[in-house]
Scaffold this active site. Sequence first.
Site, PDB file in Angstrom:
ATOM      1  N   SER A 185       0.846  -1.201   0.000  1.00 10.69           N
ATOM      2  CA  SER A 185       0.000   0.000   0.000  1.00 10.69           C
ATOM      3  C   SER A 185       0.871   1.237   0.000  1.00 10.69           C
ATOM      4  CB  SER A 185      -0.863  -0.017   1.266  1.00 10.69           C
ATOM      5  OG  SER A 185      -1.448   1.250   1.467  1.00 10.69           O
ATOM      6  N   LYS A 227       1.813  -3.833   6.501  1.00 13.71           N
ATOM      7  CA  LYS A 227       2.243  -3.777   5.096  1.00 13.71           C
ATOM      8  C   LYS A 227       3.735  -3.501   5.016  1.00 13.71           C
ATOM      9  CE  LYS A 227      -1.406  -4.877   3.426  1.00 13.71           C
ATOM     10  NZ  LYS A 227      -1.558  -6.051   2.595  1.00 13.71           N
ATOM     11  N   TYR A 240      -2.381  -1.364  10.780  1.00 18.74           N
ATOM     12  CA  TYR A 240      -2.570  -1.957   9.439  1.00 18.74           C
ATOM     13  C   TYR A 240      -1.412  -1.574   8.521  1.00 18.74           C
ATOM     14  CZ  TYR A 240      -3.978  -2.122   4.579  1.00 18.74           C
ATOM     15  OH  TYR A 240      -3.971  -2.324   3.219  1.00 18.74           O
TER      16      TYR A 240
END
Length: 341
Positions: free
Chosen positions: A124, A153, A149
């Site tokens: 991302s 990544k 989150y």
Amino acid sequence: MRILVTGGTGYIGSHTAVELLNAGHEVVIFDNLSNSDIEVVDKIKKITGKSLVFYYADMLDKPALDKIFDQEPIDCVIHFAGLKAVGESVKNPYLYYHNNIVGTLNLIEAMQTHGVTNMIFSSSATVYGTPKSVPIDETFEKGQCVNPYGWTKSMIEQILTDIQRANAWNVVLLRYFNPIGAHPSGLIGEKPNGVPNNLMPYITQVAIGERKELGVFGNDYDTPDGTGIRDYIHVVDLANAHVCALKKIGDRSGLSVYNIGTGKGYSVLEVIRNFEKVNGIPIPYSIRPRREGDLASYYANADKAKRELGWQPKYGIEDMVRDSWNFQQMQGRSVSSEQDS
Ligand code: NAD
Ligand code: UFG
């Protein structure tokens, strides 16, 4: 190639499975259906007229992963499986680190046991943190993520970078900007759980009457109309980037990193106006305070993917808002949803 698509019944995974099948690849999906429906498998088959193999499996279940690799001769893994709700990750970081990181380590172990050394990973743009300027290109340093989150990544990128170096794997890290839209058939798309956090599903739920109005988070940013600017990309274009990335796997290129965006940013108000113009539906909105963690402007320089992968986005903002609305209409209103204020 025979591709294992983890999280393949999810939003981006399902669109990628379609494009892989259309390009002549064989597809094996595994998913634990924690954020997707089994019906998606039939919808992928319906869209493509091709068959695929589906395993109901959890990446936290190591023996289940081994069984899949025992049964399937896999050339490359495209790894989408993971939890992705930013707010939930702040409330329950352990869940996110456990599912996303331990799950990925299990997957890597199963790949190593079975001699599979090729992976494309769903990363991302959030790994850049607060960039020094926009557009953001791949030479920019990774930054401080603003939520667990995002850290999952960033950490998985690091794990794969080290595994690639030590074991001569071929790894492609794709850093997505803001995927929206749906397959033009309207059969597959994004189905958010509960109140949507992201802009486009919120807009389509307002359009269908499920929510009263959109809250626009801040109109005092340093942007032409004061609202936040993002690089929205049609999910079918994003899916095709994975098909193009297989070229790097075939070339045995080691580690490659690409931004996947259009390179063009749109403000929140521009997205609303495009939606209203293309679909002929007014979107009532009100200006609300800024959302914590949001940046004014975040968009890609995606030239590297165009240059090295031969990938080119085909869809513009009008296609994105049309296909998002088409999918929402096919879904109808969710019976259980509550009107918010
Ligand atoms: P999604 O939730 O629709 O798809 C993820 C799929 O993974 C779901 O079908 C879910 O059931 C499955 N899954 C989750 N945990 C699993 C587990 N332990 N074992 C097996 N399956 C599991 O999400 P998406 O939007 O399609 O995102 C796909 C990937 O792309 C994710 O890794 C996400 O973090 C990443 N990504 C998404 C966006 C975005 O805005 N949608 C942006 C950047 C990166
Ligand atoms: N916005 C609103 N109202 C809403 C929702 C969003 O005004 O109800 C605004 C946001 O403030 C932002 C823009 O619309 O300016 C886009 O917001 P999204 O939540 O759709 O997307 P983000 O850019 O905030 O985040 C997305 C993903 C993250 C990912 C990030 C970078 O949700 O997971 O892109 O890739 F990390």
